[in-house]
Write an enzyme that holds these catalytic residues in place. Structure first.
Site, short mmCIF file in Angstrom:
data_model
loop_
_atom_site.label_atom_id
_atom_site.label_comp_id
_atom_site.label_asym_id
_atom_site.label_seq_id
_atom_site.Cartn_x
_atom_site.Cartn_y
_atom_site.Cartn_z
N GLY A 93 1.01 -1.31 0.05
CA GLY A 93 0.00 0.10 0.23
C GLY A 93 1.02 1.32 0.26
N HIS A 94 1.05 1.81 -1.15
CA HIS A 94 1.84 3.18 -1.28
C HIS A 94 0.93 4.24 -1.36
CE1 HIS A 94 5.68 0.70 -2.96
NE2 HIS A 94 5.36 0.30 -1.59
N GLN A 141 6.80 -3.96 0.86
CA GLN A 141 6.86 -4.46 2.14
C GLN A 141 8.62 -4.14 2.57
OE1 GLN A 141 5.59 -7.09 -0.37
NE2 GLN A 141 3.67 -6.05 0.40
#
Ligand code: IMP
Length: 428
Positions: A40-41, A223
């Site tokens: 999730g960026h 991650q």
């Protein structure tokens, strides 16, 4: 700089999206090499905060080619909704390329992810339930479907039929869950395949041709080091190689092309999901609560509250070793402005022994007691600083201390969420 790798040095959520977004403009291609929609960026486009899960952050720069490499897994539903969302915000995805060798996340992978977690009970990993582990498991088992299988309906159906033999048996017999038919999956996947086809590309060939033409590539890790399947806190890890070596296998670009490895470290520490975390602050701790609220520490993918703790120099020093870091970016330094004093873990103690690197033996790591040094805080807002020399002395000392412990220079410092809220010391 033919190719650079950007990696998380902790347990993820270090602010990789912001740094990728910041430096992407200097590159011609930005490549994701592992992971899938578990990432999730957060990036900011035209003043809007966007969460990217599948598409590389480089998409935000016009002219930069975003590539999803062969080491990634692709959830077609999430990918397509992300493309629609980006295009709706005026961000073109026309240049996007997806490796035909990347694996596809199927609906049963998500079912199995949830079922595995339930089976583990209190020992659960705390996955994002995006089907990541089961999809990589099928890849290793050689029953996975790849993006290139979407190019040919006949092959797609044949491979799916074969995969369903064992998968349906596991769903029904091990977990007592509903099974799938080829038809049911084809109903949703074949129309999505039509939309994905134009993006499919022989990405290793493409990237190597780009390098030969003098272009620059950024590998964007998802991650982080401590979640790496080989080097992280196994089994509380993700199912891919997040470390810098993954950039090579996950893209088909040789290691001799990589000349810089930028590690991203948050100025304190967070973790989502289960697993050991030596510098974690206990639930209800005043400092932990401050870091959580001032730093907005909630997961981008799952919305879960992140566990908070002090900066762990042992972890970052370990990350420097396993990734071969050449540079560090320290993010969210501004958040520490709310504290009177700041602790840094400089070593662990376990059974009377002192460790300055992450111990390989899991039991030692589980029982590791952090040894702290306490530094004075700066107690002011530094979000307006754009130069290292504008920072208060205490903040500069904190960065110098981090640099010394990691034995890697701090090249970038983030003092706020916006692209401009950054101090670029040595990156350019
Ligand atoms: P999975 O990748 O969904 O299988 O989850 C495995 C572990 O990695 C869990 O502890 C997740 O919380 C963690 N994880 C996966 N993706 C991210 C991420 O982008 N940031 C932080 N933790 C992550």
């Amino acid at each position: 700089m033919p190719a650079s790798v950007l990696v998380g040095t902790q347990w993820g959520d270090e602010g990789k999206g912001k740094v990728t977004d910041l430096i992407s403009g200097d590159f011609d291609c930005v490549v994701r090499y592992q992971g899938g929609a578990n990432a999730g960026h957060t990036v900011i486009a035209n003043g809007h905060k966007l969460a990217l899960h599948q598409v590389p952050s480089g998409v935000m720069y016009e002219g930069v080619v975003p590539v999803i490499g062969n080491g990634c897994i692709v959830d077609p539903e999430i990918l397509l909704s992300e493309i629609d969302m980006l295009e709706g915000q005026g961000v073109s995805c026309d240049l996007l390329k997806i490796s035909g060798n990347a694996h596809i996340v199927m609906p049963y992978h998500k079912d199995l992810d949830g079922a595995n977690e339930k089976r583990l009970g209190k020992n659960l990993i705390g996955t994002t339930k995006r089907g990541v582990g089961p999809c990589y498991k099928d890849k290793m088992d050689r029953i996975g479907l790849r993006v290139q299988d979407m190019l040919d309906e006949k092959i797609f159906r044949e491979k799916l039929e074969s995969a369903l033999v064992s998968t349906n048996a596991i769903l029904a017999k091990v977990y007592g869950m509903p099974t799938y038919t080829v038809e049911k999956i084809c109903e949703t996947y074949l129309p999505m395949a039509e939309r994905i086809k134009p993006y499919i590309c022989e990405s290793s060939l493409f990237l190597n041709e780009e390098l030969e033409a003098g272009k620059n590539i950024l590998f964007e890790g998802a991650q982080a080091t401590m979640l790496d399947i080989d080097h992280g806190t196994y089994p509380f890890v993700t199912s891919s190689n997040c470390t810098a070596g993954g950039a090579v296998t996950g893209s088909g670009v040789g290691p001799t092309n990589i000349d810089r490895v930028l590690g991203i470290a948050k100025a304190y520490l967070t973790r989502v999901g289960s697993g050991p975390f030596p510098t974690e602050l206990p639930e209800g701790d005043e400092v932990g609560d401050k870091l959580s609220s001032v730093g907005h520490e909630f997961g981008v993918t799952t919305g879960r509250k992140r566990r908070c703790g002090w900066y762990d120099a042992v972890v970052v020093n370990y990350a420097a070793r396993v990734n071969g870091l050449t540079d560090l970016a320290i993010t969210k330094l501004d958040v520490l402005g709310c504290l009177d004093t700041i602790k840094v873990c400089v070593a662990y103690e376990c059974d009377g022994k002192r460790y300055t690197t992450v111990p390989e033996h899991q039991s030692v790591f589980y029982h590791a007691k952090p040894v702290y040094e306490e530094l004075p805080g700066w107690k002011c807002d530094i979000s307006g600083c754009r130069d290292f020399y504008q920072l208060p002395r205490e903040a500069k000392d904190y960065l110098d201390f981090i640099e010394q412990l990691a034995d890697v220079r701090v090249s970038i410092v983030a003092v706020g969420p916006d692209r401009e809220q950054t101090i670029n010391r040595h990156w350019k």
